[in-house]
Design an enzyme around this catalytic site. Structure first.
Site: not given
Ligand SMILES: Cc1ncc(COP(=O)(O)O)c(C=O)c1O
Length: 360
Positions: A102, A172, A196
């Site tokens: 991520w 994040d 989540k």
């Molecule tokens: C830490 C983290 N950041 C970003 C995301 C991306 O999220 P989204 O699918 O809502 O764009 C996720 C998705 O699992 C995540 O776990």
């Protein structure tokens, strides 16, 4: 039909009480004769739902009036570009820490707009540990410092909040928000995809310190401009109304459980018992430095990869769902967010014990 224990990383399990309440309110929300899904976002009823959710979220997370709380769309991934567009201002460079998939995605997107300085990377240790902050090569003139407190795929979680001095700290928090107390005043901006620990997908929650508003680049799309979203109470356009409503029900549920302090106690207990079991059993392994093991996402491998399919099949048959690890890392992963009851972790450990006994 009874409910399974769903270990999916996201969209993830929601509290059963919340789903039941949503079911009860589905056709007729409090005598209005309609579902929340069918309400105008400008109606008094929905505005009340939205304001109550924000108030409860502020209370739960400890967000002061110095911050705007935004209910945006496009998931956490859209924030990867929204952040540089809004926070760079007259600066050109931003600091990022690379701790896994991520972080990498956030870095790749930021590179479209900024000179990205990767201040530290866990790549050298295979993303199993967080580099000590004393080794980070930060730039005091960076527009902000971005990090990922919990890497959902790798199962790597910080046990500290980085010090960033006068540089705004950006996090994040998608997979760890509201799972334990956090001093929000240390941050310039926090964002989290909802699917989540908050509610259904489609919604992303942003806390942004108000002094950071109003610096968006002129080419920033209106829908990505924090100032515009804040000025319009997250209703510049039609928001994700039903997700917002469900998030509000989850916030009420969290408050009834005793808030984030109570959740932290339960989450710590759930994670500790699962890691203790994995460490104490030769058949299972988790590669993460114990100091930085995630409370929310627990990856593990079996001694013999050839048994993965059988393990998953047996788990499914017992109502232990979505244990397959992310396609990029393989193995297994149990996501045990706030809404996963302790009984779910107990059932998983019971199954893992029996599987190891029979097939190990
Ligand atoms: C830490 C983290 N950041 C970003 C995301 C991306 O999220 P989204 O699918 O809502 O764009 C996720 C998705 O699992 C995540 O776990």
């Amino acid at each position: 039909m009874s409910r399974a224990f769903n270990f999916c990383a996201g969209p993830a399990t929601l509290p059963e009480a919340v789903l039941k309440q949503a079911q009860e309110e589905m056709l007729d929300w409090r005598g209005t004769g309609m579902s929340v899904m069918e309400m105008s976002h400008r109606s008094d009823e929905f505005v009340e739902i939205a304001e109550t959710a924000e108030k409860d979220l502020r209370e739960l997370a400890g967000v002061s009036d110095d911050y705007a709380v935004l209910f945006m769309q496009g998931g956490a991934s859209s924030q990867f570009s929204t952040i540089p567009l809004n926070l760079l201002g007259d600066k050109t460079s931003a600091d990022y820490v690379n701790t896994g998939i991520w972080s990498k995605k956030a870095i790749a997107e930021a590179k479209r707009y900024a000179d990205v300085n990767v201040v530290a990377s866990a790549e050298d240790n295979g993303f199993t540990s967080i580099p000590e902050q004393s080794s980070w090569r930060t730039n005091p003139d960076a527009a902000y410092l971005h990090y990922t407190p919990n890497e959902t795929i790798g199962g790597l979680e910080y046990d500290f909040v980085p010090e960033s001095g006068d540089v705004p700290l950006v996090a994040d928090l998608s997979s760890t928000i509201l799972s334990r107390p956090l001093d929000v005043s240390k941050f310039g901006l926090i964002y989290a995809g909802a699917q989540k620990n908050i509610g259904p997908s489609g919604l992303v929650v942003v806390f942004v310190r108000k002094d950071l508003l109003g610096k968006a680049r002129k080419e920033t799309p209106t829908m990505m401009n924090y100032q515009v979203i804040a000025d319009n109470d997250s209703m510049y356009n039609t928001p994700a109304t039903y997700s917002w409503y469900l998030a509000g029900l989850v916030f009420k549920w969290l408050k009834a459980q005793g808030g984030v302090e109570a959740m932290a106690e339960i989450n710590s207990r759930k994670a500790t018992k699962l890691y203790d079991f994995i460490d104490g059993n030769d058949f299972y392994a988790n590669p993460i430095d114990p100091r930085f093991r995630s409370w929310m996402n627990v990856p593990f491998t079996l001694a013999d990869d050839g048994l993965n399919g059988e393990f998953l099949k047996g788990a499914d048959a017992r109502g232990l769902l979505n244990l397959k690890g992310h396609r990029s890392v393989g193995g297994m992963r149990a996501s045990i967010y706030n809404a996963m009851p302790e009984a779910g972790v107990d059932a998983l450990i019971q199954y893992m014990t029996e599987f190891a006994r029979e097939r190990g």
